[in-house]
Design a protein around this motif. Sequence first.
Motif, mmCIF file in Angstrom:
data_model
loop_
_atom_site.group_PDB
_atom_site.id
_atom_site.type_symbol
_atom_site.label_atom_id
_atom_site.label_comp_id
_atom_site.label_asym_id
_atom_site.label_seq_id
_atom_site.Cartn_x
_atom_site.Cartn_y
_atom_site.Cartn_z
ATOM 1 N N HIS A 296 -24.822 11.111 -39.773
ATOM 2 C CA HIS A 296 -25.635 10.006 -40.615
ATOM 3 C C HIS A 296 -25.178 8.683 -39.958
ATOM 4 O O HIS A 296 -23.858 8.608 -39.579
ATOM 5 N N SER A 297 -26.011 7.735 -39.940
ATOM 6 C CA SER A 297 -25.773 6.317 -39.524
ATOM 7 C C SER A 297 -24.453 5.770 -40.062
ATOM 8 O O SER A 297 -23.659 5.068 -39.458
ATOM 9 N N THR A 298 -24.279 5.877 -41.603
ATOM 10 C CA THR A 298 -22.889 5.611 -42.432
ATOM 11 C C THR A 298 -21.717 6.181 -41.735
ATOM 12 O O THR A 298 -20.589 5.527 -42.164
ATOM 13 N N GLN A 299 -21.884 6.953 -40.962
ATOM 14 C CA GLN A 299 -20.528 7.805 -40.506
ATOM 15 C C GLN A 299 -20.073 7.387 -38.955
ATOM 16 O O GLN A 299 -18.994 7.711 -38.739
ATOM 17 N N LYS A 300 -20.885 6.438 -38.515
ATOM 18 C CA LYS A 300 -20.703 6.204 -37.043
ATOM 19 C C LYS A 300 -19.216 5.341 -37.173
ATOM 20 O O LYS A 300 -19.073 4.410 -37.851
ATOM 21 N N PRO A 301 -18.235 5.929 -36.034
ATOM 22 C CA PRO A 301 -16.869 5.147 -36.218
ATOM 23 C C PRO A 301 -16.847 4.025 -35.347
ATOM 24 O O PRO A 301 -15.769 3.384 -35.501
ATOM 25 N N ASP A 302 -17.885 3.606 -34.274
ATOM 26 C CA ASP A 302 -17.318 3.014 -33.482
ATOM 27 C C ASP A 302 -17.762 1.380 -33.624
ATOM 28 O O ASP A 302 -17.891 0.615 -32.860
ATOM 29 N N GLY A 303 -18.474 1.084 -34.798
ATOM 30 C CA GLY A 303 -18.889 -0.295 -35.192
ATOM 31 C C GLY A 303 -20.261 -0.711 -34.400
ATOM 32 O O GLY A 303 -20.786 -1.764 -34.857
ATOM 33 N N TRP A 304 -20.888 0.101 -33.531
ATOM 34 C CA TRP A 304 -22.140 -0.357 -33.115
ATOM 35 C C TRP A 304 -23.660 0.299 -33.818
ATOM 36 O O TRP A 304 -23.307 1.213 -34.237
ATOM 37 N N HIS A 305 -24.387 -0.596 -33.987
ATOM 38 C CA HIS A 305 -25.484 -0.229 -34.901
ATOM 39 C C HIS A 305 -26.693 -0.398 -34.055
ATOM 40 O O HIS A 305 -27.009 -1.683 -33.777
ATOM 41 N N HIS A 306 -27.531 0.621 -33.902
ATOM 42 C CA HIS A 306 -28.799 0.486 -33.115
ATOM 43 C C HIS A 306 -29.967 0.167 -34.264
ATOM 44 O O HIS A 306 -30.143 1.258 -34.959
ATOM 45 N N LEU A 307 -30.723 -0.759 -34.321
ATOM 46 C CA LEU A 307 -31.629 -1.054 -35.106
ATOM 47 C C LEU A 307 -33.228 -1.009 -34.566
ATOM 48 O O LEU A 307 -33.425 -1.503 -33.442
ATOM 49 N N TYR A 308 -33.975 -0.539 -35.240
ATOM 50 C CA TYR A 308 -35.489 -0.520 -34.792
ATOM 51 C C TYR A 308 -36.359 -0.994 -35.797
ATOM 52 O O TYR A 308 -37.153 -0.093 -36.541
ATOM 53 N N PRO A 309 -36.419 -2.093 -36.071
ATOM 54 C CA PRO A 309 -37.434 -2.653 -36.901
ATOM 55 C C PRO A 309 -38.761 -2.720 -36.560
ATOM 56 O O PRO A 309 -38.986 -2.491 -35.162
ATOM 57 N N PRO A 310 -39.985 -2.922 -37.259
ATOM 58 C CA PRO A 310 -41.325 -2.968 -36.831
ATOM 59 C C PRO A 310 -41.322 -3.931 -35.856
ATOM 60 O O PRO A 310 -40.549 -4.712 -35.316
ATOM 61 N N HIS A 311 -42.691 -3.727 -35.005
ATOM 62 C CA HIS A 311 -42.762 -4.290 -33.928
ATOM 63 C C HIS A 311 -44.168 -4.986 -34.026
ATOM 64 O O HIS A 311 -45.273 -4.756 -33.100
ATOM 65 N N ARG A 312 -44.414 -5.613 -34.948
ATOM 66 C CA ARG A 312 -45.796 -6.045 -35.230
ATOM 67 C C ARG A 312 -46.157 -7.335 -34.427
ATOM 68 O O ARG A 312 -45.150 -8.194 -34.065
ATOM 69 N N ASN A 313 -47.121 -7.849 -34.291
ATOM 70 C CA ASN A 313 -47.829 -8.785 -33.686
ATOM 71 C C ASN A 313 -47.128 -10.221 -34.271
ATOM 72 O O ASN A 313 -47.439 -10.636 -35.520
ATOM 73 N N PRO A 314 -46.385 -11.032 -33.650
ATOM 74 C CA PRO A 314 -45.765 -12.255 -34.199
ATOM 75 C C PRO A 314 -46.763 -13.358 -34.552
ATOM 76 O O PRO A 314 -46.504 -14.007 -35.286
#
Length: 377
Positions: A296-314
């Motif tokens: 689970h993402s909340t258990q990652k110990p190294d402090g890095w967080h990879h995020l994938y928000p939507p990629h809609r037309n700006p």
Amino acid sequence: MKKAEMNVALIGSGLIGGRHIEAVQKTDGLRMAVICDVVAEKAEAAAAKYGVAQTSSNPDAVLADPSIDVVIVAVPNRFHQDVAVAAAQAGKHMLLEKPVAHNMESALKIKDACAKAGTVVRVGHNERCWDASILARKIVQAGVLGDVFTFRNVFSHSWDVVSIDDYRWNLEISGGASMMDITIHSVDLVRYLIGGQYNSVASSLRHVFMPKAVDDNVNLVAEMSNGASGTFTSDRFSPLLHFTTELYGTKGSLHLSQSTVGGATTGPLTVFSSIEAPDLPEEMRDYLRPRTKGIHSTQKPDGWHHLYPPHRNPYLNQMRAFSRVLHGEEPGIALCTLDDGIHNLEVMHAAYTGMNERRWVDVPQPAGTPWVIPHYD
């Protein structure tokens, strides 16, 4: 009383004009009423492509039409002043494509006309409107990085996505090639993300590759009022589209690569923070993707967080936010104001002076400082 649906006129039906047409047609509260271009055939071709009934080759007639509520100004940079001042004097709301103008003198005339008119004006810096950019700004404002003191931006983009005869490569019309086409996006985005004003810049602007002697290799160093400093690197010879912004703060770092094509980045938005995962903003946690399957993402110990928000037309995100502004609603995106756009242009102006005189230059410069584009021969 604000109209439920406002009629929009596009003036300038080039490459970016088409993106605005599509965005208007998908935005509640706006109607694409007329496409205008001084080259009648271009307006007619765009109208046929996008199914718009009315065209014109006379901007003055369009601006005199009382049924038109909003004007999108997408003409070449040198002509922004003519159209924008006339639109303001006609009482039209306006989305003005970046840059505000091709030099400071014209930009200030636009500002004066818009201030007298009191209409709604926003500047088309669409890089603010990527979903990843919007989320990155919220992360910074939530304190996830602590105090941001260093930034780095790289914008590499091939010049030949348009013809060598395009106005972008005519410095008298554009006011600058890489500087006014892509570097100004980077300057706007960093300030959008971390706030503050630009205090001073130093620059190296060169021509190295393009068939025309224009600025195709740009390097700026900037210092800001909030204590942050950093670099901007732009070029128009790389075959790789690469637009990345890195922020470094007292509690973490952020890597934003919302429009990069290729293997040079691990994802659209990567954040390192010393803050424990359960204490991160909820909106940030919504877009986390676990690094290892089953953990689970909340258990990652190294402090890095990879995020994938939507990629809609700006452009669509921008237009919908602009419509909300026009209708007196909360836009949800901090769109570029006219003052923001002029401050971006002040940075371009200082960079030109710095290159010509080989020194650091304060932003803004004294009133009346000439706008002198460096020679790239």
